[in-house]
Design an enzyme around this catalytic site. Structure first.
Site, short mmCIF file in Angstrom:
data_model
loop_
_atom_site.label_atom_id
_atom_site.label_comp_id
_atom_site.label_asym_id
_atom_site.label_seq_id
_atom_site.Cartn_x
_atom_site.Cartn_y
_atom_site.Cartn_z
N ASP A 130 38.88 37.79 38.11
CA ASP A 130 38.94 36.63 38.44
C ASP A 130 39.94 35.94 39.03
O ASP A 130 41.46 36.37 39.94
CB ASP A 130 39.11 36.12 37.12
CG ASP A 130 39.77 35.86 36.08
OD1 ASP A 130 40.62 36.69 36.58
OD2 ASP A 130 40.07 34.81 34.89
N PRO A 131 40.15 34.80 39.82
CA PRO A 131 40.42 33.95 40.79
C PRO A 131 42.18 34.37 39.99
O PRO A 131 42.41 34.03 38.79
CB PRO A 131 39.58 32.63 40.96
CG PRO A 131 38.30 33.05 40.02
CD PRO A 131 38.45 33.56 39.12
#
Length: 225
Positions: free
Chosen positions: A65-66
């Protein structure tokens, strides 16, 4: 989060934006963006697909995920915006690149140059709440990014999938077409890089495969900014 794709991904992924899981995800994101700080900015969510079209994808580097710190995430896995300190996993990626090709470690972690050459820098979850890793896990993005992988799997032209760590390797079940190539190792994170990422030579392996296909090799050197 409506369909804002501007290249050949648009018709391929258009059906996803109408599905119940995506409508639920979109409602969740509208609420999250209005009540919390969420990364990346809305206009950057789909940058991986905007920079690297379906037909131009040669390589996929799967992330999770970011980044969840200020000014880091901009829609490309492992990449950070200019002016931000290079995160530890990316620094290890640069160290491996230095060992393979002799490139100096750049002063930034901005990987758009890779994306523009056909390296799809895809996270499996495309948004995150500030300071809360995995906070948008299980909200629907996995269905969407699985579909991206499935669409690439359907392609006749080979794709090289880079699966670093268990999270990325869990997606191997989606890659069933024997035309494609898979390169695996442990994650470049400081926790695991010495257990098999360092010395795995992923970048030259990719370029050897591309050269054997008659494709232009990736210029992996990231310039200083």
């Amino acid at each position: 989060m409506e369909n804002v794709l501007k290249n050949d991904w648009e018709p391929l992924l258009a059906p996803e934006f109408e599905k119940e899981y995506y409508l639920t995800l979109s409602s969740f994101l509208t609420e999250e963006y209005s009540t919390h700080v969420v990364y990346p900015k809305v206009e950057d969510i789909f940058n991986a697909l905007q920079y690297t079209s379906y037909e131009n994808t040669k390589v996929v580097i799967l992330g999770q995920d970011p980044y969840h710190g200020p000014n880091q995430a901009h829609g490309l896995s492992f990449s950070v915006q200019p002016g931000v300190k290079t995160p530890p996993s990316l620094l290890n990626m640069y160290k491996e690149l230095r060992d393979e090709y002799g490139y100096e470690i750049p002063n930034n972690g901005y990987l758009v140059k890779w994306a523009e050459q056909g390296v799809l820098l895809l996270n499996t979850v495309l948004t995150v709440r500030q300071g809360e890793a995995n906070s948008h896990k299980g909200k629907g993005w996995e269905h969407f990014t699985d579909r991206v992988i499935e669409l690439l799997n359907e392609r006749e032209k080979p794709v090289i999938f880079i699966l670093w760590g268990r999270h990325a390797q869990a997606k191997k079940k989606l890659i069933t077409n024997p035309n494609h190539h898979i390169i695996e190792s442990v994650h470049p994170s400081p926790l695991s890089a010495r257990r098999g990422f360092f010395g795995s030579k992923p970048y030259s392996k990719i370029n050897t495969i591309l050269a054997n296909m008659g494709e232009r090799e990736i210029d992996w050197e990231i310039p200083n900014l």
